[in-house]
Design a protein around this motif. Structure first.
Motif, PDB file in Angstrom:
ATOM      1  N   HIS A 191       0.720   7.278 -17.441  1.00 18.81           N
ATOM      2  CA  HIS A 191      -0.469   6.652 -18.008  1.00 18.81           C
ATOM      3  C   HIS A 191      -1.054   5.701 -16.973  1.00 18.81           C
ATOM      4  O   HIS A 191      -0.398   5.308 -16.017  1.00 18.81           O
ATOM      5  N   GLY A 237     -12.823   3.562 -27.162  1.00 15.86           N
ATOM      6  CA  GLY A 237     -11.954   2.533 -27.734  1.00 15.86           C
ATOM      7  C   GLY A 237     -11.611   1.375 -26.812  1.00 15.86           C
ATOM      8  O   GLY A 237     -10.690   0.620 -27.100  1.00 15.86           O
ATOM      9  N   ARG A 273      -6.997  -3.366 -24.532  1.00 20.41           N
ATOM     10  CA  ARG A 273      -6.549  -2.045 -24.984  1.00 20.41           C
ATOM     11  C   ARG A 273      -7.579  -1.062 -24.443  1.00 20.41           C
ATOM     12  O   ARG A 273      -8.750  -1.125 -24.805  1.00 20.41           O
ATOM     13  N   THR A 306      -8.190   3.218 -23.135  1.00 18.37           N
ATOM     14  CA  THR A 306      -7.688   4.576 -23.284  1.00 18.37           C
ATOM     15  C   THR A 306      -7.489   5.154 -21.888  1.00 18.37           C
ATOM     16  O   THR A 306      -8.420   5.246 -21.099  1.00 18.37           O
ATOM     17  N   SER A 307      -6.248   5.506 -21.599  1.00 20.59           N
ATOM     18  CA  SER A 307      -5.876   6.080 -20.316  1.00 20.59           C
ATOM     19  C   SER A 307      -6.608   7.393 -20.095  1.00 20.59           C
ATOM     20  O   SER A 307      -7.038   8.040 -21.050  1.00 20.59           O
ATOM     21  N   HIS A 315      -4.016   8.411 -23.755  1.00 14.07           N
ATOM     22  CA  HIS A 315      -3.096   7.484 -24.411  1.00 14.07           C
ATOM     23  C   HIS A 315      -3.570   6.036 -24.252  1.00 14.07           C
ATOM     24  O   HIS A 315      -4.137   5.680 -23.221  1.00 14.07           O
ATOM     25  N   PRO A 316      -3.311   5.194 -25.252  1.00 17.79           N
ATOM     26  CA  PRO A 316      -3.716   3.788 -25.157  1.00 17.79           C
ATOM     27  C   PRO A 316      -2.803   2.999 -24.217  1.00 17.79           C
ATOM     28  O   PRO A 316      -1.608   3.264 -24.131  1.00 17.79           O
ATOM     29  N   THR A 322      -2.078  -1.109 -23.400  1.00 17.69           N
ATOM     30  CA  THR A 322      -2.364  -2.453 -23.893  1.00 17.69           C
ATOM     31  C   THR A 322      -1.596  -3.493 -23.095  1.00 17.69           C
ATOM     32  O   THR A 322      -0.613  -3.179 -22.433  1.00 17.69           O
TER      33      THR A 322
END
Length: 177
Positions: free
Chosen positions: A24, A57, A99, A101-102, A106-107, A109
């Motif tokens: 990530h 996001g 936060r 989004t990769s 995937h997130p 944080t």
């Protein structure tokens, strides 16, 4: 039999090549840097990631001594995520929570903190004890660990090579008979 063994060997080699898809995005640096004291509060904070994050996001919340001072939504420019600060932000201790989004969906944080001697509003802050928060990396939350995918790749490759070797030996024995 040789074709089957060759196909299994090719599949094993294909599976054995680790890819970056398991990793990530990682926060590489921030401006202001974590744990530092800046003379004057900048008009924005900048988070630089290892890959270009997705806009989907994206959240950056900057909290100062008087509460949230984030202004508007974060913007993404290449690998940088920028969050503007309100012009009324005072001097003092700041904590940034993010936060994003990769690029693999995937997130990611984490948080970091810094101290500003003079705020955007011109107010000064006395040097106090700054709370330093270690950024949460993908490896810390178990999402970015490469250990399991690499282990599965190695074990799967060994199994496929073992099966391929067995089939080759078995076909040679059948040819001799």
């Amino acid at each position: 039999m040789r074709r089957l063994a060759s196909a299994l060997l090719a599949l094993g080699l294909l599976v054995a090549i680790p890819t970056a898809a398991f990793a990530h995005d990682v926060l590489e640096r921030t401006n202001p840097a974590d744990g530092t004291t800046v003379t004057k509060l900048p008009d924005q904070v900048v988070l630089t990631f290892s890959e270009t994050p997705l806009a989907l996001g994206a959240q950056v919340v900057v909290n100062g001594p008087s509460g949230p001072v984030s202004s508007g939504t974060p913007t993404i420019s290449g690998r940088d995520v920028k969050q503007a600060l309100a012009p009324t932000a005072p001097g003092g201790d700041y904590t940034v929570s993010y936060r994003i989004t990769s690029d693999d969906g995937h997130p990611v944080t984490g948080t970091f903190s810094f101290h500003a001697t003079v705020g955007l509003d011109g107010s000064t802050a006395t040097a106090g004890a700054t709370v330093h928060v270690k950024p949460v990396s993908a490896a810390d939350d178990g999402q970015g660990s490469l250990f399991v995918p690499i282990l599965l790749t190695v074990v799967g490759t060994l199994v496929l090579l073992g099966i391929g070797g067995y089939l080759v030996l078995r076909s040679r024995e059948a040819d001799r008979s």
